[in-house]
Enzyme design. Structure first.
Site, PDB file in Angstrom:
ATOM      1  N   ASP A   2       0.850  -1.191   0.000  1.00  0.00           N
ATOM      2  CA  ASP A   2       0.000   0.000   0.000  1.00  0.00           C
ATOM      3  C   ASP A   2       0.889   1.247   0.000  1.00  0.00           C
ATOM      4  O   ASP A   2       1.694   1.435   0.913  1.00  0.00           O
ATOM      5  CB  ASP A   2      -0.894   0.019   1.242  1.00  0.00           C
ATOM      6  CG  ASP A   2      -1.834   1.213   1.209  1.00  0.00           C
ATOM      7  OD1 ASP A   2      -2.837   1.138   0.475  1.00  0.00           O
ATOM      8  OD2 ASP A   2      -1.533   2.223   1.874  1.00  0.00           O
ATOM      9  N   TYR A  37       3.274   9.918  -0.063  1.00  0.00           N
ATOM     10  CA  TYR A  37       4.299   9.348   0.829  1.00  0.00           C
ATOM     11  C   TYR A  37       5.717   9.620   0.312  1.00  0.00           C
ATOM     12  O   TYR A  37       6.692   9.367   1.009  1.00  0.00           O
ATOM     13  CB  TYR A  37       4.115   7.833   0.997  1.00  0.00           C
ATOM     14  CG  TYR A  37       2.774   7.368   1.533  1.00  0.00           C
ATOM     15  CD1 TYR A  37       1.857   8.263   2.094  1.00  0.00           C
ATOM     16  CD2 TYR A  37       2.411   6.027   1.475  1.00  0.00           C
ATOM     17  CE1 TYR A  37       0.630   7.830   2.560  1.00  0.00           C
ATOM     18  CE2 TYR A  37       1.182   5.586   1.958  1.00  0.00           C
ATOM     19  CZ  TYR A  37       0.293   6.490   2.484  1.00  0.00           C
ATOM     20  OH  TYR A  37      -0.924   6.048   2.945  1.00  0.00           O
ATOM     21  N   LYS A  96      -2.463   6.299  -4.346  1.00  0.00           N
ATOM     22  CA  LYS A  96      -3.597   7.188  -4.031  1.00  0.00           C
ATOM     23  C   LYS A  96      -3.412   8.553  -4.690  1.00  0.00           C
ATOM     24  O   LYS A  96      -2.293   9.073  -4.757  1.00  0.00           O
ATOM     25  CB  LYS A  96      -3.730   7.359  -2.512  1.00  0.00           C
ATOM     26  CG  LYS A  96      -3.723   6.037  -1.761  1.00  0.00           C
ATOM     27  CD  LYS A  96      -3.986   6.152  -0.285  1.00  0.00           C
ATOM     28  CE  LYS A  96      -3.715   4.818   0.395  1.00  0.00           C
ATOM     29  NZ  LYS A  96      -2.312   4.604   0.782  1.00  0.00           N
ATOM     30  N   HIS A 135      -7.351   9.779  -2.081  1.00  0.00           N
ATOM     31  CA  HIS A 135      -6.704   9.717  -0.760  1.00  0.00           C
ATOM     32  C   HIS A 135      -7.559  10.333   0.351  1.00  0.00           C
ATOM     33  O   HIS A 135      -7.672   9.787   1.435  1.00  0.00           O
ATOM     34  CB  HIS A 135      -5.343  10.418  -0.848  1.00  0.00           C
ATOM     35  CG  HIS A 135      -4.346   9.961   0.163  1.00  0.00           C
ATOM     36  ND1 HIS A 135      -2.988   9.922  -0.076  1.00  0.00           N
ATOM     37  CD2 HIS A 135      -4.497   9.523   1.431  1.00  0.00           C
ATOM     38  CE1 HIS A 135      -2.369   9.476   0.996  1.00  0.00           C
ATOM     39  NE2 HIS A 135      -3.251   9.236   1.927  1.00  0.00           N
TER      40      HIS A 135
END
Ligand code: A2P
Length: 308
Positions: free
Chosen positions: A46, A51, A76, A107
């Site tokens: 994931d 990120y 996302k 997201h």
């Protein structure tokens, strides 16, 4: 040990355990993901554009030697990109070095100003987030449907969406019902009502922060510890396995090889071992005065219960 999977509403299978990579530093995530796939047995990673580690995750997938087709990969759509879903997806695909995702999620149900003072978290002069309040989430979702139809992703879903937002902003307009809603779900934030609603709509729940995120505070919970001791399991096994036992896809995060391996085998063992009574006890912990969210919020009402 093979990981059981769940069938999504479009027939795609998703492994019930996935490795979370939120807050996994780019400098450590390649080794962590390579280890997870090659040594620990994970087949589900994931990730998210936000990120800032998609390149490293892609590199780890290649280094693992496991074919791309055997790995379930999620990313996302970030909040400053709601107006250009396909371009944002293409950027993620290029980062990973792959030509498709298994799952692409919105997201957050919030569109941030793409022309604001920061490319990720734009703010207003008073410090609050620079949100496009007039944006219609249905316009984000129709673009998600388009990239699915083009074959760039195998499934689409949402993250951090309440029942109210799904009912008012997405489902009345959707041609394709979201396959997934990824939420902060754990011992102290079980969201029983929302999860029952999602089940009734055929939307699978994914749980992030199963250990309570940074510092894994839920490992100290007395009920989880007592149930773990009773079965000769670790508290982390109980916290992750409890959710898997309820057919929730769980995404424990770690960059530490021993924990990555233990979380996988331990949680699968716990999912089989926990009794109905154990699960009923765990289900009641939050309501006994321990309800708590760990994720920072957006300063606006997104329609959740127990929203600070
Ligand atoms: P690290 O990544 O340094 O190993 P969550 O999955 O709820 O987001 O929790 C992630 C946090 O829990 C990270 O700080 C991670 O640390 C830590 N963690 C993950 N697995 C374990 C474990 N089995 N025991 C203790 N801490 C863990």
């Amino acid at each position: 040990m093979a990981c059981p999977s769940i069938k999504l509403n479009n027939g795609v299978e998703i492994p019930i355990l996935g490795l979370g990579t939120y807050k996994s530093p780019a400098s450590q995530v390649t080794d962590a993901v390579e280890f997870a796939i090659k040594e620990a047995g994970y087949r589900h990673i994931d990730c998210a554009w936000k990120y800032e580690n998609e390149k490293e995750v892609g590199e780890a997938m290649r280094r693992s030697g496991v074919p791309r087709s055997e790995i379930f990969l999620t990313s996302k759509l970030w909040s400053t990109h709601h107006h250009r879903v396909e371009a944002a997806l293409d950027e993620s695909l290029a980062n990973f070095g792959t030509d498709y995702l298994d799952l692409y999620l919105v997201h957050w149900p919030v569109h941030l100003n793409p022309c604001g003072n920061h490319p990720q978290i734009p703010t207003l002069p008073d410090g609050s987030r620079d949100i496009m309040h007039d944006w219609k989430l249905r316009d984000t979702w129709s673009q998600m449907e388009a990239v699915l139809k083009k074959g760039k992703v195998r499934a689409i879903g949402v993250s951090n969406f309440s029942e109210r937002l799904l009912e008012q902003e997405i489902l009345p307009y959707a041609e394709i019902v979201p396959a997934i809603n990824q939420l902060e779900v754990h011992l102290y934030n079980p969201q029983h009502k929302l999860l029952a609603y999602l089940r009734s709509k055929g939307i699978v729940t994914q749980a992030y922060s199963p250990l309570g995120s940074s510092g894994s505070p839920l490992l100290e919970d007395e009920t989880a510890r007592a149930i773990a001791a009773k079965h000769g399991l670790q508290p982390a096994d109980v916290l992750i396995g409890y959710l898997a036992a309820k057919d929730i896809v769980v995404l424990p995060k770690s960059v530490t090889p021993a924990r990555i391996a233990d979380n996988y085998t331990g949680a699968l063992a716990a999912a089989k071992t926990l009794t109905k009574e154990d699960i009923a006890l765990l289900d009641g912990v939050a309501a006994s005065g321990k309800q708590k969210r760990f994720m920072r919020t957006w300063g606006i009402d997104l329609g959740f219960d127990n929203w600070p």
